[in-house]
Design a protein around this motif. Structure first.
Motif, mmCIF file in Angstrom:
data_model
loop_
_atom_site.group_PDB
_atom_site.id
_atom_site.type_symbol
_atom_site.label_atom_id
_atom_site.label_comp_id
_atom_site.label_asym_id
_atom_site.label_seq_id
_atom_site.Cartn_x
_atom_site.Cartn_y
_atom_site.Cartn_z
ATOM 1 N N SER A 181 -0.319 4.628 16.985
ATOM 2 C CA SER A 181 -1.028 5.861 17.320
ATOM 3 C C SER A 181 -2.452 5.731 16.789
ATOM 4 C CB SER A 181 -0.322 7.073 16.694
ATOM 5 O OG SER A 181 -1.025 8.262 16.989
ATOM 6 N N ALA A 182 -3.358 5.390 17.686
ATOM 7 C CA ALA A 182 -4.733 5.135 17.261
ATOM 8 C C ALA A 182 -5.443 6.434 16.927
ATOM 9 C CB ALA A 182 -5.490 4.400 18.363
ATOM 10 N N ARG A 216 -8.435 -0.219 2.336
ATOM 11 C CA ARG A 216 -7.636 0.705 3.125
ATOM 12 C C ARG A 216 -7.622 0.265 4.569
ATOM 13 N NH1 ARG A 216 -8.613 7.231 3.281
ATOM 14 N NH2 ARG A 216 -6.746 7.794 4.449
ATOM 15 N N PRO A 217 -6.443 -0.036 5.161
ATOM 16 C CA PRO A 217 -6.424 -0.487 6.547
ATOM 17 C C PRO A 217 -6.925 0.595 7.481
ATOM 18 C CG PRO A 217 -4.204 -0.028 5.751
ATOM 19 C CD PRO A 217 -5.123 0.039 4.569
ATOM 20 N N PRO A 218 -7.615 0.205 8.591
ATOM 21 C CA PRO A 218 -8.203 1.192 9.495
ATOM 22 C C PRO A 218 -7.188 1.828 10.432
ATOM 23 C CG PRO A 218 -8.631 -1.012 10.288
ATOM 24 C CD PRO A 218 -7.928 -1.164 8.970
ATOM 25 N N LEU A 219 -5.933 1.367 10.422
ATOM 26 C CA LEU A 219 -4.918 1.871 11.335
ATOM 27 C C LEU A 219 -3.577 1.869 10.624
ATOM 28 C CD1 LEU A 219 -4.272 2.621 14.369
ATOM 29 C CD2 LEU A 219 -3.640 0.216 14.626
ATOM 30 N N ALA A 220 -2.849 2.971 10.741
ATOM 31 C CA ALA A 220 -1.520 3.051 10.149
ATOM 32 C C ALA A 220 -0.528 2.376 11.082
ATOM 33 C CB ALA A 220 -1.138 4.507 9.905
ATOM 34 N N LEU A 221 0.181 1.356 10.579
ATOM 35 C CA LEU A 221 1.172 0.641 11.377
ATOM 36 C C LEU A 221 2.535 1.302 11.217
ATOM 37 C CD1 LEU A 221 0.110 -3.018 10.543
ATOM 38 C CD2 LEU A 221 -0.476 -1.678 12.551
ATOM 39 N N PRO A 222 3.443 1.074 12.157
ATOM 40 C CA PRO A 222 4.792 1.630 12.014
ATOM 41 C C PRO A 222 5.430 1.201 10.705
ATOM 42 C CG PRO A 222 4.469 0.780 14.238
ATOM 43 C CD PRO A 222 3.265 0.374 13.442
ATOM 44 N N ALA A 223 6.288 2.047 10.157
ATOM 45 C CA ALA A 223 6.945 1.755 8.882
ATOM 46 C C ALA A 223 7.697 0.427 8.975
ATOM 47 C CB ALA A 223 7.910 2.890 8.529
#
Length: 446
Positions: free
Chosen positions: A302-303, A239-246
């Motif tokens: 958005s961290a 699971r990546p630690p940060l959601a990136l823009p779509a």
């Protein structure tokens, strides 16, 4: 022939449990049926080459996946089918003597076909097709020589088809185990190759293989993003630690202190940049489409609360990913302790400070040291005012609005700072030193 039931629930480790159920009581007709089965099976053993030919031909006609394998190596497929039939038909006659050898053969077939990428459904279809052909030959052989005994085969039909199901389960278990091992091996190679690229230890000769393995263009444009979360996820998590823009592609890799994401910036429709001989982009150079794309990505991040995110500069080619990682780590060190996102190209003064912490600390002590003689509350008021003034581009009016005080109050505090430190804020060289000293104090003070 003893009936067997193959457990549908399998342990994750160890050989598949295949245990016979308690032998049911057999009538006289059952014993006669077993004798008929053995007699017909012995004839099949003698005719195995012809049975193998027919089964291979049936696979060619009815199973597209096997058709390709047969066309590639007909002799290998023929030998595999013949070996399997020989052990399995012999197991119908002497199950105790041949059962384990038949299981080994079926397991080996499952492993080999998984390694070759043949679909599991195709392999199971081949086994069931072989089982149907063997059963039909048993019936035909009995009907041809002893037609009055055909009715007795009904008593052993369940045994024969349980035997087929048992071997299908053995094949499926071996196939899935091999598939999991291959997936682990492939993912491990990808992890090692990604680590080598980010460490800068990958050899030039390895880059084409790395590009193919990771699905990345060898000469594409890249940046690396580094994330240090307030509470790290378990090492190796998918699971990546940060959601990136779509729509943002990223290849994540865990590090000891941070998680890294390789960001391909060249769009599929864009032409690949020509090699210039200079692999690394210069931070702060005029922006092109890749720089603009990276800036937009950083602005859209958005961290999570407490997470620090550093976004390095654009580099050219996989060979430069080691430098891209170092740039991302520099940006990460320039992040405020409380969290946030720092794009290196927009925070180069802070990056200079954290790149040489000893010199940064010395500068902070030299410029701001005289403030240490003040009461801590008084000192913080001066530093807060100075920071607000610099962030307001030298406007006392805007700094006062941010601090909820009059512009004259701001100017009085700035004059006091100049008196204490001997610096003149209107002199460019002094203003640069003060700005860097404040950055060092903010970033390097524990």
């Amino acid at each position: 022939m003893p009936q067997v039931v193959h457990s549908r629930v399998r342990a994750l480790h160890g050989p598949p449990p295949v245990a016979p159920i308690p032998r049911r009581f057999r009538s006289l007709a059952d014993r006669e049926a077993v004798a008929v089965l053995h007699r017909a099976a012995r004839v099949l053993v003698e005719a195995l080459p012809e049975l193998t030919d027919r089964l291979v031909e049936a696979l060619r006609e009815r199973e597209p996946a096997y058709r390709s394998a047969i066309e590639a190596d007909a002799a290998e497929i023929w030998q595999e089918v013949h070996h399997s039939l020989r052990h399995n038909v012999a197991s119908l006659i002497q199950p105790r003597e041949f059962r384990e050898a038949a299981h080994r053969t079926s397991r080996r077939i499952g492993e080999v076909r998984a390694e070759q990428g043949l679909p599991l459904d195709a392999v199971l279809h081949a086994f069931r097709l072989g089982g149907a052909m063997v059963w039909q030959d048993l019936v035909d052989e009995t009907g041809r020589r002893h037609p009055e005994d055909v009715r007795l085969l009904v008593h052993v039909a369940a045994d024969v088809w349980n035997f087929v199901d048992e071997h299908c389960a053995v094949v499926a278990d071996a196939y899935r185990r091999t598939e999991r091992r291959l997936v682990w091996r492939r993912e491990n190679r990808q992890r090692l190759m990604t680590a080598a690229l980010l460490d800068g230890t990958a050899q030039i000769a390895e880059l084409p293989d790395a590009a193919a393995m990771l699905g990345l263009p060898e000469r594409g444009r890249y940046a690396v993003l580094a994330v240090a979360a307030a509470r790290r996820a378990p090492h190796g998590t998918a699971r990546p630690p940060l959601a990136l823009p779509a729509g943002t592609d990223a290849l994540w890799h865990p590090g000891p202190e941070a998680e890294f994401a390789i960001l391909p910036l060249a769009r599929p429709e864009d032409p690949e940049p020509a090699a210039t001989g200079t692999e690394n982009a210069v931070p702060g150079a005029p922006r092109d489409a890749a720089d603009a794309e990276l800036a937009a990505l950083a602005a859209g991040l958005s961290a999570p609360a407490g997470a620090r995110v550093g976004v390095g500069s654009v580099v050219e080619g996989l060979a430069a990913l080691g430098e891209a990682r170092r740039l991302a780590e520099t940006a990460l060190r320039a992040c405020p302790a409380g969290g946030g996102v720092v794009l290196l190209d927009e925070h180069l003064p802070a990056a200079l400070v954290v790149s040489s912490p000893d010199l940064g600390s010395a500068l902070a002590a030299r410029v701001l040291g005289p403030l240490d003689r003040l009461d801590p509350a008084d000192r913080e008021v001066l530093i807060e005012t100075l920071t607000a003034w610099l962030d307001s581009d030298g406007s006392a009016q805007r700094a006062g609005a941010r601090l909820y005080c009059h512009r004259n109050t701001v100017l009085n505090r700035l004059r006091r700072f100049e008196q204490l430190t001997g610096r003149c804020l209107t002199r460019p060289s002094d203003a640069v030193e003060v700005s860097l000293a404040l950055a060092a104090r903010r970033l390097l003070t524990a």
